[in-house]
Design a protein around this motif. Structure first.
Motif, mmCIF file in Angstrom:
data_model
loop_
_atom_site.group_PDB
_atom_site.id
_atom_site.type_symbol
_atom_site.label_atom_id
_atom_site.label_comp_id
_atom_site.label_asym_id
_atom_site.label_seq_id
_atom_site.Cartn_x
_atom_site.Cartn_y
_atom_site.Cartn_z
ATOM 1 N N ASP A 150 0.825 -1.206 0.000
ATOM 2 C CA ASP A 150 0.000 0.000 0.000
ATOM 3 C C ASP A 150 0.859 1.255 0.000
ATOM 4 O O ASP A 150 0.506 2.260 -0.618
ATOM 5 C CB ASP A 150 -0.922 -0.008 1.231
ATOM 6 C CG ASP A 150 -2.087 0.951 1.073
ATOM 7 O OD1 ASP A 150 -2.985 0.664 0.267
ATOM 8 O OD2 ASP A 150 -2.091 1.995 1.753
ATOM 9 N N VAL A 188 -2.667 12.497 -0.148
ATOM 10 C CA VAL A 188 -3.150 11.115 -0.087
ATOM 11 C C VAL A 188 -2.091 10.221 0.565
ATOM 12 O O VAL A 188 -2.417 9.321 1.350
ATOM 13 C CB VAL A 188 -3.507 10.602 -1.500
ATOM 14 C CG1 VAL A 188 -3.883 9.128 -1.466
ATOM 15 C CG2 VAL A 188 -4.650 11.421 -2.077
ATOM 16 N N TYR A 248 -1.583 9.675 5.277
ATOM 17 C CA TYR A 248 -1.420 8.287 5.717
ATOM 18 C C TYR A 248 -0.155 8.135 6.548
ATOM 19 O O TYR A 248 -0.171 7.556 7.642
ATOM 20 C CB TYR A 248 -1.371 7.383 4.481
ATOM 21 C CG TYR A 248 -1.227 5.909 4.772
ATOM 22 C CD1 TYR A 248 -2.351 5.096 4.915
ATOM 23 C CD2 TYR A 248 0.027 5.317 4.878
ATOM 24 C CE1 TYR A 248 -2.221 3.736 5.163
ATOM 25 C CE2 TYR A 248 0.170 3.967 5.122
ATOM 26 C CZ TYR A 248 -0.958 3.180 5.268
ATOM 27 O OH TYR A 248 -0.817 1.836 5.521
ATOM 28 N N SER A 292 -10.130 0.760 3.271
ATOM 29 C CA SER A 292 -9.690 0.556 1.890
ATOM 30 C C SER A 292 -10.875 0.566 0.938
ATOM 31 O O SER A 292 -10.820 1.173 -0.142
ATOM 32 C CB SER A 292 -8.926 -0.763 1.760
ATOM 33 O OG SER A 292 -7.735 -0.755 2.515
ATOM 34 N N CYS A 299 -12.002 4.096 0.603
ATOM 35 C CA CYS A 299 -11.118 4.845 -0.292
ATOM 36 C C CYS A 299 -11.480 4.587 -1.753
ATOM 37 O O CYS A 299 -11.473 5.501 -2.586
ATOM 38 C CB CYS A 299 -9.665 4.447 -0.046
ATOM 39 S SG CYS A 299 -8.945 5.073 1.497
ATOM 40 N N ALA A 353 -14.427 6.707 -2.703
ATOM 41 C CA ALA A 353 -14.341 8.118 -2.311
ATOM 42 C C ALA A 353 -14.898 9.032 -3.402
ATOM 43 O O ALA A 353 -14.474 8.948 -4.561
ATOM 44 C CB ALA A 353 -12.899 8.482 -2.021
ATOM 45 N N LEU A 379 -11.159 11.140 0.116
ATOM 46 C CA LEU A 379 -10.133 10.112 0.007
ATOM 47 C C LEU A 379 -9.051 10.320 1.063
ATOM 48 O O LEU A 379 -8.603 9.362 1.710
ATOM 49 C CB LEU A 379 -9.522 10.135 -1.396
ATOM 50 C CG LEU A 379 -8.350 9.174 -1.658
ATOM 51 C CD1 LEU A 379 -8.768 7.727 -1.415
ATOM 52 C CD2 LEU A 379 -7.835 9.353 -3.089
ATOM 53 N N PHE A 394 -10.419 9.203 4.422
ATOM 54 C CA PHE A 394 -10.456 7.734 4.525
ATOM 55 C C PHE A 394 -9.043 7.154 4.674
ATOM 56 O O PHE A 394 -8.855 6.132 5.326
ATOM 57 C CB PHE A 394 -11.144 7.132 3.295
ATOM 58 C CG PHE A 394 -12.613 7.430 3.198
ATOM 59 C CD1 PHE A 394 -13.415 7.448 4.335
ATOM 60 C CD2 PHE A 394 -13.207 7.706 1.970
ATOM 61 C CE1 PHE A 394 -14.774 7.723 4.254
ATOM 62 C CE2 PHE A 394 -14.565 7.976 1.880
ATOM 63 C CZ PHE A 394 -15.351 7.995 3.028
ATOM 64 N N ARG A 395 -8.060 7.832 4.069
ATOM 65 C CA ARG A 395 -6.677 7.375 4.217
ATOM 66 C C ARG A 395 -6.197 7.525 5.671
ATOM 67 O O ARG A 395 -5.397 6.727 6.152
ATOM 68 C CB ARG A 395 -5.768 8.169 3.282
ATOM 69 C CG ARG A 395 -5.885 7.750 1.841
ATOM 70 C CD ARG A 395 -5.125 6.470 1.561
ATOM 71 N NE ARG A 395 -3.684 6.708 1.467
ATOM 72 C CZ ARG A 395 -2.779 5.758 1.391
ATOM 73 N NH1 ARG A 395 -3.147 4.494 1.425
ATOM 74 N NH2 ARG A 395 -1.490 6.040 1.299
ATOM 75 N N GLN A 405 -7.616 4.589 7.351
ATOM 76 C CA GLN A 405 -6.849 3.422 6.908
ATOM 77 C C GLN A 405 -5.515 3.347 7.642
ATOM 78 O O GLN A 405 -5.071 2.270 8.061
ATOM 79 C CB GLN A 405 -6.628 3.505 5.397
ATOM 80 C CG GLN A 405 -6.041 2.244 4.781
ATOM 81 C CD GLN A 405 -5.713 2.430 3.303
ATOM 82 O OE1 GLN A 405 -5.291 3.507 2.889
ATOM 83 N NE2 GLN A 405 -5.909 1.387 2.515
ATOM 84 N N ARG A 421 -9.174 3.361 -8.471
ATOM 85 C CA ARG A 421 -9.965 2.884 -7.325
ATOM 86 C C ARG A 421 -9.605 1.439 -6.956
ATOM 87 O O ARG A 421 -9.688 1.048 -5.779
ATOM 88 C CB ARG A 421 -11.461 3.003 -7.621
ATOM 89 C CG ARG A 421 -11.911 4.454 -7.788
ATOM 90 C CD ARG A 421 -13.411 4.583 -8.024
ATOM 91 N NE ARG A 421 -13.781 5.969 -8.285
ATOM 92 C CZ ARG A 421 -14.046 6.874 -7.343
ATOM 93 N NH1 ARG A 421 -13.997 6.521 -6.071
ATOM 94 N NH2 ARG A 421 -14.365 8.116 -7.659
ATOM 95 N N PHE A 450 -7.119 0.485 -4.175
ATOM 96 C CA PHE A 450 -7.632 0.333 -2.810
ATOM 97 C C PHE A 450 -8.522 -0.897 -2.676
ATOM 98 O O PHE A 450 -8.490 -1.588 -1.653
ATOM 99 C CB PHE A 450 -8.393 1.595 -2.397
ATOM 100 C CG PHE A 450 -7.540 2.829 -2.434
ATOM 101 C CD1 PHE A 450 -6.620 3.077 -1.435
ATOM 102 C CD2 PHE A 450 -7.638 3.735 -3.488
ATOM 103 C CE1 PHE A 450 -5.818 4.212 -1.468
ATOM 104 C CE2 PHE A 450 -6.844 4.870 -3.529
ATOM 105 C CZ PHE A 450 -5.932 5.108 -2.516
#
Length: 485
Positions: free
Chosen positions: A52, A77, A81, A116, A119, A122, A128, A131-132, A135, A191, A194
Motif C-alpha cells: 500500500d 493522499v 497516511y 480501503s 477509499c 471516495a 479520500l 479515509f486514508r 486506513q 480505485r 484500494f
C-alpha cells in the motif's frame, strides 16, 4: 427478578465477546509448526502495508485528472497516511500490551479493510484523504503488533528466522507495489488500488482468528495518556512536515524553521510528561537499554537506505532517457536482494555468528554498495548489481537488528517495542525519501548528476551510521532488559 437479570447478562455478552481474545483451536495449537502458521498470518499485514505504501504513488496522475487537483493536493493522499501511521504506532502498541496483541491486530485489519473499501468509493479528493487517515489508524494497529506477534509466537532460537520472513514479506510488497499499481491503474482504474486490499484483508482476518495465539503477558494500564499521545503526534507530524517542506515544497524558510521548533518543543514536553505521569505512553526505561537504543538508530538508518533509492534511481534513469518501466525493473533488484538475504541468511551464514556480527556484516555490505554509487556511472548496468548488493546487506542487517531490539524488551511490553520499531522504520522511510529529494533539489542547477552524487552521499552517511550503531550495540549477554522474555 431472575427473569429481569437474564436479559441483562445476555446484553453484557456482546461487549465481553468484542474485547476478549479467543484461543486457537486445539488442532492448530498442538501442531509443531503452529508458530510458523502465526508468522505466515502476520506476513499478510507486513506485505499489504508495504504494498500500500508503494502502490499509491502510481495513482497521482489519475487522481489529478479525476479530481482536477494540483500535485500538492494529491500528495496529501500519501502524506496524511504517513503522518497518521507514525503518530499512532507507539500508542497502538501500548494499548495492545494492555488489552491483547491479537485483538488489536485483528481490529486493525478490520479497520484497514473497511477503510480501503471506502477509499475506493471516495467521491472527492478530500474524502479520500480522510479515509486514508482511517486506513492509517488500522495500519498502525496492525504494524505495531506485527513484530510483537512474531517474537512472542516463535521460539527464541528461531526468532531471527521468523523476523527475516516477516521482513521479506515487507520487501515483496515493496517490490510488487509499482508493478501491481501500474497494471491496476492502467487497466481497471485508480480505485482498484484500494479495492485490492479488501479480499486480502478478509482472508487475513479469518486466518488471524484461527492461527494467531492469545496474549499471555500484559501490562496493566490504569488510564490512557491522551496528553502524551497529543504531544507525540505534534512532534512527529511537525518533524515530518518540516523535512518534507525542506525538500522543495513551496514553504518559506521561516515556516520550515517553525515546524522544526514546534517538533523540538513538543518532543521535549513529551519526554518530560513520560517521566512524570503514572501511566506513561512510552516506558523511557526501554530506551536506556543499549540494544534498544542502538538498534532503533540502526533501524532508522537501514530504512533510510532502503527507501532513498526509490526516489534516486527513477530520477537518474529517466533523466538519461530510460522509461519508467525500465526504472521500476532496475529498482526491483533492491527488494529482491533484501528478500533473498532475509529468508536465506540463516542457511548461508555461520550459526556461530551473533546478531551483532550479522548487523556489522550486513551494514558493511550496504555501506560498500552505497559508497560505490559515488564513483560509478549511474546507469542500468552498474545500478542493478549495486542495488542487489544493497538489498543483500539490508536483508542481513534488518532481521538481526530487530532480534536484538525485541530480545531486549520484556514480553509484557512487546507491543510497545514493536510500535517503537515500526515508528522508527516510518521515520527512516520518510527521511530516505525527503533527504534524497532535498539533495536533488538543492543542487538542481548543477544537473541530475551532481544531485545524484549528493544523494548517494546521504545514503552512504546513513550506512555508516547503521554500522556504527551495530558496533556500539551490546556484546553477547549485554544490554538485555531487566525482565527476561
Amino acid at each position: 427478578m431472575v427473569a429481569n437479570m437474564t436479559p441483562r447478562r445476555d446484553r453484557s455478552r456482546w461487549p465481553a465477546a468484542l474485547t476478549r481474545e479467543r484461543a486457537r483451536p486445539e488442532v492448530i495449537r498442538s501442531r509443531p509448526d503452529a508458530w510458523w502458521l502465526a508468522v505466515g498470518t502476520v506476513c499478510f499485514g507486513a506485505f499489504m502495508g508495504q504494498l500500500d505504501a508503494s502502490i499509491v504513488t502510481l495513482t497521482y496522475g489519475s487522481l489529478r485528472t479525476g479530481f482536477h487537483a494540483s500535485l500538492a493536493a494529491v500528495e496529501w493522499v500519501s502524506l496524511a497516511y504517513l503522518l497518521t501511521l507514525v503518530a499512532l504506532l507507539v500508542p497502538a502498541g501500548r494499548l495492545a500490551d494492555a488489552h491483547g496483541r491479537k485483538l488489536l491486530y485483528l481490529y486493525g485489519f478490520a479497520v484497514f479493510t473497511l477503510a480501503s473499501a471506502a477509499c475506493g468509493f471516495a467521491p472527492s479528493l478530500w474524502a479520500l484523504v480522510a479515509f486514508r487517515v482511517v486506513q492509517a489508524a488500522g495500519a498502525a494497529m496492525m504494524q505495531a503488533n506485527s513484530v510483537a506477534l512474531v517474537t512472542t509466537s516463535a521460539p527464541r532460537e528461531r526468532m531471527r528466522s521468523a523476523l527475516g520472513v516477516q521482513a521479506a514479506a515487507q520487501a515483496l510488497g515493496l517490490a510488487l507495489g509499482p508493478t501491481v499499481g501500474g497494471v491496476l491503474v492502467s487497466t481497471l482504474g485508480w480505485r482498484w488500488v484500494f479495492f485490492v486490499n479488501v479480499p486480502v484483508g478478509l482472508v487475513a482476518l479469518v486466518g488471524g482468528h484461527y492461527l494467531l495465539p492469545r496474549t499471555r503477558a500484559r501490562t496493566k494500564v490504569a488510564r490512557f495518556d491522551w496528553s502524551g499521545l497529543a504531544l507525540l503526534a505534534v512532534a512527529t507530524t511537525s518533524a515530518l512536515l518540516g523535512v518534507s517542506a525542506a525538500s522543495g515544497l513551496a514553504v518559506p524558510g521561516w515556516g520550515v524553521a517553525l515546524l522544526f521548533v514546534v517538533a523540538a518543543v513538543a518532543g521535549r514536553q513529551f519526554v518530560r510528561r513520560q517521566r512524570r505521569t503514572a501511566a506513561p505512553l512510552l516506558d523511557l526505561d526501554l530506551l536506556r537499554v543499549r540494544a534498544v537504543a542502538t538498534g532503533l538508530i540502526g533501524a532508522l538508518s537501514g530504512y533510510l537506505v532502503l527507501f532513498g533509492p526509490l526516489v534516486l534511481v527513477p530520477v537518474v534513469l529517466t533523466a538519461r532517457g530510460s522509461s519508467e518501466l525500465t526504472a521500476g525493473a532496475v529498482l526491483t533488484a533492491l527488494p529482491a536482494g533484501f528478500a533473498l538475504a532475509a529468508t536465506g541468511g540463516d542457511r548461508l551464514l555461520p550459526g556461530s555468528l551473533t546478531d551483532r556480527g550479522r548487523c556489522l556484516a550486513g551494514a558493511g555490505v550496504f555501506a560498500l554498495a552505497t559508497a560505490a554509487l559515488l564513483f560509478v556511472p549511474l546507469t542500468t548496468g552498474p545500478l542493478v548489481p549495486l542495488l542487489a548488493l544493497t538489498g543483500l546487506g539490508l536483508g542481513t542487517f534488518t532481521p538481526a537488528n530487530n532480534t536484538m531490539i525485541m530480545g531486549a524488551i520484556p514480553a509484557r511490553s512487546s507491543g510497545t517495542g514493536g510500535g517503537l520499531v515500526n515508528m522508527t522504520r516510518g521515520l527512516g522511510t520518510a527521511l530516505g525519501v525527503a533527504l534524497v529529494t532535498l539533495a536533488l533539489h538543492l543542487v538542481a542547477g548543477g544537473g541530475v548528476r551532481a544531485g545524484a552524487r549528493w544523494a548517494a552521499a546521504v545514503l552512504l552517511a546513513a550506512s555508516v551510521l547503521a554500522a556504527v550503531s551495530a558496533w556500539l550495540g551490546p556484546r553477547d549477554g549485554q544490554g538485555t532488559a531487566p525482565e527476561t522474555r
